[in-house]
Design a protein around this motif. Structure first.
Motif, PDB file in Angstrom:
ATOM      1  N   ARG A 194      -8.886  -6.248  -0.031  1.00 40.69           N
ATOM      2  CA  ARG A 194      -9.980  -5.532   0.865  1.00 40.69           C
ATOM      3  C   ARG A 194     -11.332  -5.595   0.146  1.00 40.69           C
ATOM      4  NH1 ARG A 194      -5.893  -0.575   2.420  1.00 40.69           N
ATOM      5  NH2 ARG A 194      -4.474  -1.703   3.876  1.00 40.69           N
ATOM      6  N   ALA A 225     -15.227   0.700  -4.107  1.00 39.19           N
ATOM      7  CA  ALA A 225     -14.534   1.429  -2.851  1.00 39.19           C
ATOM      8  C   ALA A 225     -13.741   2.535  -3.382  1.00 39.19           C
ATOM      9  CB  ALA A 225     -13.643   0.271  -2.386  1.00 39.19           C
ATOM     10  N   CYS A 226     -12.933   2.451  -4.645  1.00 38.37           N
ATOM     11  CA  CYS A 226     -12.042   3.617  -4.949  1.00 38.37           C
ATOM     12  C   CYS A 226     -12.918   4.794  -5.194  1.00 38.37           C
ATOM     13  CB  CYS A 226     -11.387   3.018  -6.338  1.00 38.37           C
ATOM     14  SG  CYS A 226     -10.246   1.826  -6.167  1.00 38.37           S
ATOM     15  N   LEU A 228     -14.274  -3.528  -5.664  1.00 37.10           N
ATOM     16  CA  LEU A 228     -12.929  -2.794  -5.707  1.00 37.10           C
ATOM     17  C   LEU A 228     -13.444  -1.574  -6.179  1.00 37.10           C
ATOM     18  CD1 LEU A 228      -9.820  -3.042  -5.158  1.00 37.10           C
ATOM     19  CD2 LEU A 228      -9.676  -4.125  -7.306  1.00 37.10           C
ATOM     20  N   TRP A 260     -16.756  -1.128   5.769  1.00 32.57           N
ATOM     21  CA  TRP A 260     -15.510  -0.616   5.554  1.00 32.57           C
ATOM     22  C   TRP A 260     -15.265   0.498   6.224  1.00 32.57           C
ATOM     23  CZ3 TRP A 260     -12.294  -3.679   2.709  1.00 32.57           C
ATOM     24  CH2 TRP A 260     -12.843  -4.696   1.678  1.00 32.57           C
ATOM     25  N   ALA A 312     -13.717   6.266  -1.850  1.00 34.08           N
ATOM     26  CA  ALA A 312     -12.704   7.100  -1.417  1.00 34.08           C
ATOM     27  C   ALA A 312     -12.283   8.448  -1.804  1.00 34.08           C
ATOM     28  CB  ALA A 312     -11.408   6.240  -1.362  1.00 34.08           C
ATOM     29  N   CYS A 331      -8.019   1.621  -3.224  1.00 32.75           N
ATOM     30  CA  CYS A 331      -8.222   0.355  -2.531  1.00 32.75           C
ATOM     31  C   CYS A 331      -7.477  -0.783  -2.900  1.00 32.75           C
ATOM     32  CB  CYS A 331      -9.554   0.189  -2.670  1.00 32.75           C
ATOM     33  SG  CYS A 331     -10.307  -1.243  -1.826  1.00 32.75           S
ATOM     34  N   TYR A 354      -9.014   3.375   1.018  1.00 31.74           N
ATOM     35  CA  TYR A 354     -10.034   2.567   1.614  1.00 31.74           C
ATOM     36  C   TYR A 354      -9.570   1.464   2.304  1.00 31.74           C
ATOM     37  CZ  TYR A 354     -15.090   1.659   1.130  1.00 31.74           C
ATOM     38  OH  TYR A 354     -16.475   1.212   1.577  1.00 31.74           O
ATOM     39  N   GLY A 355      -9.717   1.178   3.510  1.00 36.01           N
ATOM     40  CA  GLY A 355      -9.173   0.136   4.265  1.00 36.01           C
ATOM     41  C   GLY A 355      -9.982  -0.262   5.197  1.00 36.01           C
ATOM     42  N   GLU A 385       0.831  -1.286  -0.049  1.00 33.10           N
ATOM     43  CA  GLU A 385      -0.058   0.035  -0.007  1.00 33.10           C
ATOM     44  C   GLU A 385       0.742   1.105   0.054  1.00 33.10           C
ATOM     45  OE1 GLU A 385      -2.361   1.904   3.461  1.00 33.10           O
ATOM     46  OE2 GLU A 385      -3.456   0.161   2.582  1.00 33.10           O
TER      47      GLU A 385
END
Length: 349
Positions: A303, A313-314, A310, A344, A317, A299, A332-333, A261
């Motif tokens: 995760r 999530a991006c 995926l 999340w 974020a 992301c 995003y974690g 990351e």
């Protein structure tokens, strides 16, 4: 202005939610179709999408996709090309059949003339004339045959060129020469090709913060220049072994082939630094317009459980980064205190 949310990011989140509510499989081609329907840029697509009703079958979605997003159904394009090639080959076989028939006729005439010459000497002149006419007909037919074969070859060359151009351009964004959304979707699908062992990588959705410096009218006037300028800058600064694409407008996507990351964050920071190194200039007057910034949502693939999760999530974020004023990275974690399977959490880099 700094707190204005990105409408395209909002659409992406609505798409992810809508697909789950409607029970639509998270396939890349489905995501793009629903995205375009919700974005509303094509009224005909919106109308036909609504006409499918509340519950949309995969067959109905694919039929709609073939109509409005043919690049997601390259098999259909290849089938058409294969059909054209098949037709040309059939035509060529017909020509060969005609040639064989002509040779048979020619052989028959030669045989008849030989018989006449052998049995009736007085008819020699007329037989030779017949043989000469057959020879002239043969020469004419051969010339016509050559022209037809040349025409067939030119047609086949055109088909092959069309297929080569299609293969070369179907994953490219023409204005920037980066990858396109289709390349991004394909790469995300490949990440989860083995659901039990996804490929470890970092995925980023980013957007140039043009609204922090320009009004909507100015962005519209400069849109083409902004796309080519920052697309070219990204192409020059981005690692060649990773994937960089443009979605639409000033929104870009990246896939880094690393499970670290911190390395993903470092690479995005290098890209943001490049934005501050090269000044934007007015395409007409060459006046210095300053430096624009970049917001990014990150992301890691471990995760999320699917390509849709995926990318969503991006997008979430990125939305957080834009809502907080832009010019930042949001990762995003999952926090250590959050049990597996729960919500999340977002945290800023």
């Amino acid at each position: 202005m700094a707190n204005r949310k990105s409408s395209t990011t909002d659409v992406a989140l609505r798409v992810a939610t809508a697909m789950k509510q409607m029970g639509i499989d998270g396939l890349p081609r489905n995501y793009e179709l629903v995205y375009e329907a919700y974005a509303g840029s094509n009224p005909d697509l919106v109308r036909d999408f609504i006409a499918l009703g509340k519950y949309k079958t995969q067959a109905a979605l694919d039929e709609l996709g073939r109509k409005y997003l043919p690049h997601q159904h390259e098999a259909s394009v290849l089938q058409r090309s294969a059909g054209a090639i098949s037709n040309e080959m059939s035509n060529f076989m017909d020509l060969l059949s005609q040639e064989r028939s002509s040779l048979n006729d020619y052989g028959r005439l030669i045989g008849e003339a030989s018989q006449v010459i052998g049995s009736v000497g007085g008819a020699l002149g007329s037989s030779l004339e017949a043989l000469q006419r057959a020879t002239e007909l043969r020469v004419t037919h051969t010339a016509e045959m050559a022209e037809k074969v040349a025409a067939q070859s030119a047609t086949m060359d055109g088909i092959q060129k069309e297929m080569a151009e299609f293969e070369a351009m179907k994953f490219v964004d023409p204005p920037t020469k980066l990858g396109n959304r289709r390349a991004f979707n394909k790469a995300l699908a490949r990440v989860y090709s083995n659901p039990n062992l996804p490929m470890l990588c970092g995925v980023v959705v980013a957007e140039v913060d043009a609204e922090r410096r320009f009004s909507p009218a100015q962005i519209e006037a400069l849109s083409d220049h902004l796309v080519t300028f920052y697309g070219g800058l990204i192409r020059q600064a981005f690692p060649t072994n990773d994937l960089a694409v443009r979605f639409d407008g000033l929104r870009f996507g990246f896939l880094f082939n690393t499970a670290d990351e911190g390395e993903v964050e470092r690479l995005i920071d290098l890209l943001r630094a490049a934005f501050q190194t090269v000044a934007l200039r007015d395409p007409r007057t060459n006046r210095n317009l300053g430096h624009l910034t970049l917001s990014a949502g990150v992301c890691m693939s471990d995760r999320a459980d699917s390509a849709l999760d995926l990318s969503s999530a991006c997008e979430r974020a990125l939305l957080e980064a834009k809502a907080s004023g832009g010019d930042q990275i949001v990762i995003y974690g999952r926090g250590d205190e959050v049990p597996a399977g729960k919500e999340w959490m977002l945290y800023r880099a």
